[in-house]
Design a protein around this motif. Structure first.
Motif, PDB file in Angstrom:
ATOM      1  N   GLU A  94       0.824  -1.210   0.000  1.00  0.00           N
ATOM      2  CA  GLU A  94       0.000   0.000   0.000  1.00  0.00           C
ATOM      3  C   GLU A  94       0.858   1.260   0.000  1.00  0.00           C
ATOM      4  OE1 GLU A  94      -0.158  -2.626   2.131  1.00  0.00           O
ATOM      5  OE2 GLU A  94      -2.060  -2.577   3.228  1.00  0.00           O
ATOM      6  N   THR A  95       1.959   1.222   0.758  1.00  0.00           N
ATOM      7  CA  THR A  95       2.793   2.411   0.872  1.00  0.00           C
ATOM      8  C   THR A  95       3.554   2.682  -0.415  1.00  0.00           C
ATOM      9  OG1 THR A  95       3.005   1.944   3.240  1.00  0.00           O
ATOM     10  CG2 THR A  95       4.512   3.571   2.319  1.00  0.00           C
ATOM     11  N   VAL A  96       3.964   1.632  -1.110  1.00  0.00           N
ATOM     12  CA  VAL A  96       4.570   1.822  -2.433  1.00  0.00           C
ATOM     13  C   VAL A  96       3.592   2.569  -3.337  1.00  0.00           C
ATOM     14  CG1 VAL A  96       5.287   0.650  -4.548  1.00  0.00           C
ATOM     15  CG2 VAL A  96       6.167  -0.128  -2.354  1.00  0.00           C
ATOM     16  N   ASP A 134       8.589   5.195 -12.716  1.00  0.00           N
ATOM     17  CA  ASP A 134       9.718   4.285 -12.537  1.00  0.00           C
ATOM     18  C   ASP A 134       9.224   2.856 -12.321  1.00  0.00           C
ATOM     19  OD1 ASP A 134       8.667   4.393 -10.015  1.00  0.00           O
ATOM     20  OD2 ASP A 134      10.330   5.492  -9.132  1.00  0.00           O
ATOM     21  N   ASN A 135      10.101   2.004 -11.797  1.00  0.00           N
ATOM     22  CA  ASN A 135       9.750   0.591 -11.660  1.00  0.00           C
ATOM     23  C   ASN A 135       8.590   0.368 -10.700  1.00  0.00           C
ATOM     24  OD1 ASN A 135      10.469  -2.281 -12.263  1.00  0.00           O
ATOM     25  ND2 ASN A 135      10.728  -2.332 -10.046  1.00  0.00           N
ATOM     26  N   LYS A 136       8.517   1.131  -9.620  1.00  0.00           N
ATOM     27  CA  LYS A 136       7.410   0.924  -8.679  1.00  0.00           C
ATOM     28  C   LYS A 136       6.068   1.245  -9.320  1.00  0.00           C
ATOM     29  CE  LYS A 136       7.723   5.346  -6.105  1.00  0.00           C
ATOM     30  NZ  LYS A 136       8.941   5.903  -6.744  1.00  0.00           N
ATOM     31  N   PHE A 137       6.080   2.179 -10.266  1.00  0.00           N
ATOM     32  CA  PHE A 137       4.854   2.460 -11.020  1.00  0.00           C
ATOM     33  C   PHE A 137       4.466   1.241 -11.853  1.00  0.00           C
ATOM     34  CE2 PHE A 137       2.552   3.702 -14.774  1.00  0.00           C
ATOM     35  CZ  PHE A 137       1.651   4.650 -14.333  1.00  0.00           C
ATOM     36  N   LYS A 138       5.434   0.654 -12.530  1.00  0.00           N
ATOM     37  CA  LYS A 138       5.162  -0.464 -13.431  1.00  0.00           C
ATOM     38  C   LYS A 138       4.605  -1.679 -12.696  1.00  0.00           C
ATOM     39  CE  LYS A 138       8.745   1.122 -16.589  1.00  0.00           C
ATOM     40  NZ  LYS A 138      10.111   0.900 -17.106  1.00  0.00           N
ATOM     41  N   ILE A 143      -2.564  -0.658 -16.034  1.00  0.00           N
ATOM     42  CA  ILE A 143      -2.700   0.363 -17.066  1.00  0.00           C
ATOM     43  C   ILE A 143      -4.110   0.385 -17.661  1.00  0.00           C
ATOM     44  CG2 ILE A 143      -1.896   1.084 -19.357  1.00  0.00           C
ATOM     45  CD1 ILE A 143      -0.025   1.814 -17.111  1.00  0.00           C
ATOM     46  N   GLU A 144      -4.743  -0.780 -17.740  1.00  0.00           N
ATOM     47  CA  GLU A 144      -6.098  -0.834 -18.321  1.00  0.00           C
ATOM     48  C   GLU A 144      -7.089   0.010 -17.525  1.00  0.00           C
ATOM     49  OE1 GLU A 144      -7.929  -3.527 -20.398  1.00  0.00           O
ATOM     50  OE2 GLU A 144      -6.117  -4.064 -21.501  1.00  0.00           O
ATOM     51  N   SER A 145      -7.047  -0.155 -16.193  1.00  0.00           N
ATOM     52  CA  SER A 145      -7.990   0.583 -15.348  1.00  0.00           C
ATOM     53  C   SER A 145      -7.461   1.957 -14.958  1.00  0.00           C
ATOM     54  CB  SER A 145      -8.288  -0.221 -14.079  1.00  0.00           C
ATOM     55  OG  SER A 145      -7.137  -0.308 -13.252  1.00  0.00           O
ATOM     56  N   GLU A 146      -6.148   2.188 -15.186  1.00  0.00           N
ATOM     57  CA  GLU A 146      -5.483   3.422 -14.771  1.00  0.00           C
ATOM     58  C   GLU A 146      -5.553   3.605 -13.254  1.00  0.00           C
ATOM     59  OE1 GLU A 146      -3.684   5.154 -16.692  1.00  0.00           O
ATOM     60  OE2 GLU A 146      -4.327   4.541 -18.693  1.00  0.00           O
ATOM     61  N   LYS A 147      -5.549   2.461 -12.509  1.00  0.00           N
ATOM     62  CA  LYS A 147      -5.561   2.517 -11.050  1.00  0.00           C
ATOM     63  C   LYS A 147      -4.482   1.601 -10.475  1.00  0.00           C
ATOM     64  CE  LYS A 147     -10.366   3.898 -10.345  1.00  0.00           C
ATOM     65  NZ  LYS A 147     -11.570   3.720  -9.516  1.00  0.00           N
TER      66      LYS A 147
END
Length: 211
Positions: A94-96, A134-138, A143-147
């Motif tokens: 959750e914190t990431v 960055d990597n934590k985003f990936k 990406i489909e839901s944008e959440k």
């Protein structure tokens, strides 16, 4: 008489965050729009998200100070510091995601959303993402839901609203209480009060009132 002051801002953020919460509540109509959050809602919500993460970073810096870490470890990320200090840390995922949202707001990720205006309002056709983080985003974002995967936080900066601010506040507070339960010397926040809706209230009660 000599003394010293340690430059930890932490506790000074609680009232400004509370003031933003009051403003956000005033401008929230209870709906989550398909394309973007309302002008005021988005502004106050993103501000709360940013300031909440800065609040957590400040208290973790105090933890580093109390633990007398080396200069090199002062630069360790918030999550890695807590994980390396306490093996039972339960809030990593959750914190990431909270830091993912902090980054995409602070760096204003660039997206282009196309829509059609109908009788029912703005209907989204598609989203083109120019910035992906960055990597934590990936690893944290669908990406489909944008959440985000766990907290379901909106990752389009202009769509961040009340629900996102509440989830981020709640996650930050869980982190702070976890650190307090480990040692009040490093983090003591449960007693702190703020002025909310004209009355004094514990900050934890302010957060609970938003759930």
């Amino acid at each position: 008489m000599n003394g010293e002051v340690v430059s930890i801002v932490g506790s000074s953020y609680f009232q400004p965050i509370t003031d933003l919460i009051e403003k956000l509540i005033q401008h929230d109509d209870g709906r989550e729009e398909n394309i973007m959050a309302g002008y005021y809602q988005n502004g106050y919500a993103t501000s709360i998200c940013l300031l909440s993460v800065v609040l957590l970073e400040s208290y973790v810096m105090r933890c580093r100070y109390i633990h007398q870490v080396s200069e090199n470890k002062l630069k360790t990320s918030v999550i890695n510091f807590i994980k390396n200090t306490y093996s039972d840390y339960p809030y990593e995922e959750e914190t990431v995601e909270v830091f993912v949202i902090r980054d995409l707001i602070a760096h204003n990720h660039l997206l282009e959303t196309t829509y059609t205006l109908t009788d029912e309002g703005m209907q989204k056709n598609g989203v083109r993402r120019y910035s992906s983080g960055d990597n934590k985003f990936k690893v944290s974002v669908d990406i489909e839901s944008e959440k985000t995967n766990s907290l379901q936080l909106n990752t389009i900066p202009t769509k961040v609203g009340l629900s996102d601010a509440v989830k981020i506040l709640d996650t930050v507070w869980k982190n702070l209480m976890y650190l307090e339960n480990k040692s009040r010397d490093q983090c003591y926040v449960s007693h702190l009060t703020v002025k909310f809706k004209g009355k004094r209230a514990r900050f934890s009660d302010v957060i609970n009132s938003l759930q």
